[in-house]
Design a protein around this motif. Structure first.
Motif, PDB file in Angstrom:
ATOM      1  N   THR A 140       6.329  -4.469 -13.106  1.00  0.00           N
ATOM      2  CA  THR A 140       5.967  -3.502 -12.070  1.00  0.00           C
ATOM      3  C   THR A 140       4.722  -2.758 -12.528  1.00  0.00           C
ATOM      4  OG1 THR A 140       7.463  -1.853 -13.036  1.00  0.00           O
ATOM      5  CG2 THR A 140       8.322  -3.146 -11.192  1.00  0.00           C
ATOM      6  N   ALA A 141       3.925  -2.303 -11.568  1.00  0.00           N
ATOM      7  CA  ALA A 141       2.734  -1.515 -11.893  1.00  0.00           C
ATOM      8  C   ALA A 141       2.193  -0.856 -10.632  1.00  0.00           C
ATOM      9  CB  ALA A 141       1.640  -2.391 -12.501  1.00  0.00           C
ATOM     10  N   PHE A 142       1.365   0.160 -10.852  1.00  0.00           N
ATOM     11  CA  PHE A 142       0.590   0.785  -9.779  1.00  0.00           C
ATOM     12  C   PHE A 142      -0.879   0.463 -10.023  1.00  0.00           C
ATOM     13  CE2 PHE A 142       4.153   3.256  -8.411  1.00  0.00           C
ATOM     14  CZ  PHE A 142       3.841   3.591  -7.101  1.00  0.00           C
ATOM     15  N   PHE A 143      -1.542  -0.032  -9.003  1.00  0.00           N
ATOM     16  CA  PHE A 143      -2.960  -0.345  -9.073  1.00  0.00           C
ATOM     17  C   PHE A 143      -3.733   0.658  -8.231  1.00  0.00           C
ATOM     18  CE2 PHE A 143      -1.240  -4.177 -10.639  1.00  0.00           C
ATOM     19  CZ  PHE A 143      -2.241  -4.919 -11.237  1.00  0.00           C
ATOM     20  N   THR A 144      -4.860   1.116  -8.762  1.00  0.00           N
ATOM     21  CA  THR A 144      -5.787   1.931  -7.988  1.00  0.00           C
ATOM     22  C   THR A 144      -6.963   1.039  -7.631  1.00  0.00           C
ATOM     23  OG1 THR A 144      -5.155   3.942  -9.167  1.00  0.00           O
ATOM     24  CG2 THR A 144      -7.243   3.996  -7.953  1.00  0.00           C
ATOM     25  N   MET A 145      -7.193   0.883  -6.345  1.00  0.00           N
ATOM     26  CA  MET A 145      -8.286   0.056  -5.850  1.00  0.00           C
ATOM     27  C   MET A 145      -9.267   0.958  -5.108  1.00  0.00           C
ATOM     28  SD  MET A 145      -6.958  -2.803  -6.917  1.00  0.00           S
ATOM     29  CE  MET A 145      -7.854  -4.162  -6.183  1.00  0.00           C
ATOM     30  N   LEU A 172       5.451   8.888  -3.188  1.00  0.00           N
ATOM     31  CA  LEU A 172       5.348   8.350  -4.542  1.00  0.00           C
ATOM     32  C   LEU A 172       3.896   8.026  -4.871  1.00  0.00           C
ATOM     33  CD1 LEU A 172       6.637   7.321  -7.167  1.00  0.00           C
ATOM     34  CD2 LEU A 172       7.041   5.143  -5.986  1.00  0.00           C
ATOM     35  N   GLY A 173       3.192   7.371  -3.943  1.00  0.00           N
ATOM     36  CA  GLY A 173       1.784   7.046  -4.157  1.00  0.00           C
ATOM     37  C   GLY A 173       0.921   8.282  -4.299  1.00  0.00           C
ATOM     38  N   GLU A 174       1.214   9.306  -3.500  1.00  0.00           N
ATOM     39  CA  GLU A 174       0.473  10.563  -3.587  1.00  0.00           C
ATOM     40  C   GLU A 174       0.692  11.223  -4.949  1.00  0.00           C
ATOM     41  OE1 GLU A 174      -0.246  14.358  -0.694  1.00  0.00           O
ATOM     42  OE2 GLU A 174       1.836  13.728  -0.984  1.00  0.00           O
ATOM     43  N   ILE A 196      -3.211  10.985 -11.675  1.00  0.00           N
ATOM     44  CA  ILE A 196      -4.451  10.392 -12.156  1.00  0.00           C
ATOM     45  C   ILE A 196      -5.592  11.408 -12.099  1.00  0.00           C
ATOM     46  CG2 ILE A 196      -6.226   8.669 -11.610  1.00  0.00           C
ATOM     47  CD1 ILE A 196      -3.858   6.866 -10.654  1.00  0.00           C
ATOM     48  N   LYS A 197      -5.682  12.125 -10.991  1.00  0.00           N
ATOM     49  CA  LYS A 197      -6.750  13.124 -10.824  1.00  0.00           C
ATOM     50  C   LYS A 197      -6.659  14.210 -11.899  1.00  0.00           C
ATOM     51  CE  LYS A 197      -8.975  11.556  -7.315  1.00  0.00           C
ATOM     52  NZ  LYS A 197     -10.321  11.051  -7.479  1.00  0.00           N
ATOM     53  N   LEU A 240       0.855  -1.182   0.000  1.00  0.00           N
ATOM     54  CA  LEU A 240       0.000   0.000   0.000  1.00  0.00           C
ATOM     55  C   LEU A 240       0.892   1.233   0.000  1.00  0.00           C
ATOM     56  CD1 LEU A 240      -2.947   0.926   0.092  1.00  0.00           C
ATOM     57  CD2 LEU A 240      -2.770   0.950   2.575  1.00  0.00           C
ATOM     58  N   ALA A 241       0.643   2.144  -0.921  1.00  0.00           N
ATOM     59  CA  ALA A 241       1.488   3.325  -1.049  1.00  0.00           C
ATOM     60  C   ALA A 241       0.785   4.595  -0.590  1.00  0.00           C
ATOM     61  CB  ALA A 241       1.949   3.483  -2.500  1.00  0.00           C
ATOM     62  N   TYR A 242      -0.526   4.676  -0.823  1.00  0.00           N
ATOM     63  CA  TYR A 242      -1.242   5.929  -0.546  1.00  0.00           C
ATOM     64  C   TYR A 242      -2.724   5.628  -0.441  1.00  0.00           C
ATOM     65  CZ  TYR A 242      -3.048  10.657  -1.253  1.00  0.00           C
ATOM     66  OH  TYR A 242      -3.702  11.861  -1.096  1.00  0.00           O
ATOM     67  N   VAL A 243      -3.428   6.379   0.394  1.00  0.00           N
ATOM     68  CA  VAL A 243      -4.881   6.288   0.448  1.00  0.00           C
ATOM     69  C   VAL A 243      -5.481   7.669   0.251  1.00  0.00           C
ATOM     70  CG1 VAL A 243      -4.912   4.246   1.918  1.00  0.00           C
ATOM     71  CG2 VAL A 243      -5.032   6.489   2.970  1.00  0.00           C
ATOM     72  N   GLY A 244      -6.542   7.709  -0.537  1.00  0.00           N
ATOM     73  CA  GLY A 244      -7.320   8.930  -0.706  1.00  0.00           C
ATOM     74  C   GLY A 244      -8.572   8.812   0.151  1.00  0.00           C
ATOM     75  N   THR A 245      -9.683   9.286  -0.362  1.00  0.00           N
ATOM     76  CA  THR A 245     -10.934   9.196   0.382  1.00  0.00           C
ATOM     77  C   THR A 245     -11.496   7.778   0.325  1.00  0.00           C
ATOM     78  OG1 THR A 245     -11.380  11.511  -0.123  1.00  0.00           O
ATOM     79  CG2 THR A 245     -13.246  10.181   0.635  1.00  0.00           C
TER      80      THR A 245
END
Length: 152
Positions: free
Chosen positions: A108-113, A140-142, A148-149, A78-83
């Motif tokens: 390697t990849a970044f997943f948005t869950m 990095l996650g932020e 993305i936003k 887990l790298a970052y959490v939003g709302t």
């Protein structure tokens, strides 16, 4: 009792069988992506204690081919959490049993869950940063989250 929410992670290892490959013995990218998606999901379920779905996969990069007989190790962090969404960094390394080389990065990849309650996006627990490594991963996650936003 420690109530701090730490950076969830998960790992799995698998040997690649002929069922995972094409007729040349190369493992299908989709098979590896499925493993990565499962690990990203497990990481986020551990964090939210609830239902999660994949919303996006970014920057998937194939570094090395994987073949039948290779062992892959897939890790998610887990790298970052939003709302209601979470960024998970997922890595796959390969061990080639017929060679004496060290593990090599394969994907390697970044997943948005996204966390769901009653089928709707729901708030996720915040992270408490405890180490310098977690702080770097969070930044990095932020950064990925904000990129993305901006695209939306």
């Amino acid at each position: 009792m420690n109530n701090k929410i730490t950076f969830a992670s998960a790992e799995t290892c698998m040997i690649m069988d002929p069922i995972h490959s094409n007729s040349l013995g190369n493992v299908h990218g989709g098979e590896l992506m499925k493993i990565m998606d499962n690990i990203a999901g497990i990481v986020c379920v551990k964090h939210t204690k609830g239902t999660v779905v994949t919303a996006r996969v970014d920057e998937i990069e194939f570094h090395k081919p994987v073949h039948v007989g290779n062992i892959v190790t897939c890790t998610g962090q887990l790298a970052y959490v939003g709302t209601s969404s979470m960024q998970v960094m997922v890595n796959v390394v390969v061990d080639r049993l017929d060679e004496s080389s060290d593990q090599e990065p394969a994907l390697t990849a970044f997943f948005t869950m996204v966390h769901l309650v009653d089928g709707k996006p729901s708030k996720v627990p915040k992270l408490v940063i405890n180490t310098k490594e977690e702080e770097e991963l969070y930044k990095l996650g932020e950064k990925k989250y904000k990129e993305i936003k901006l695209k939306l």
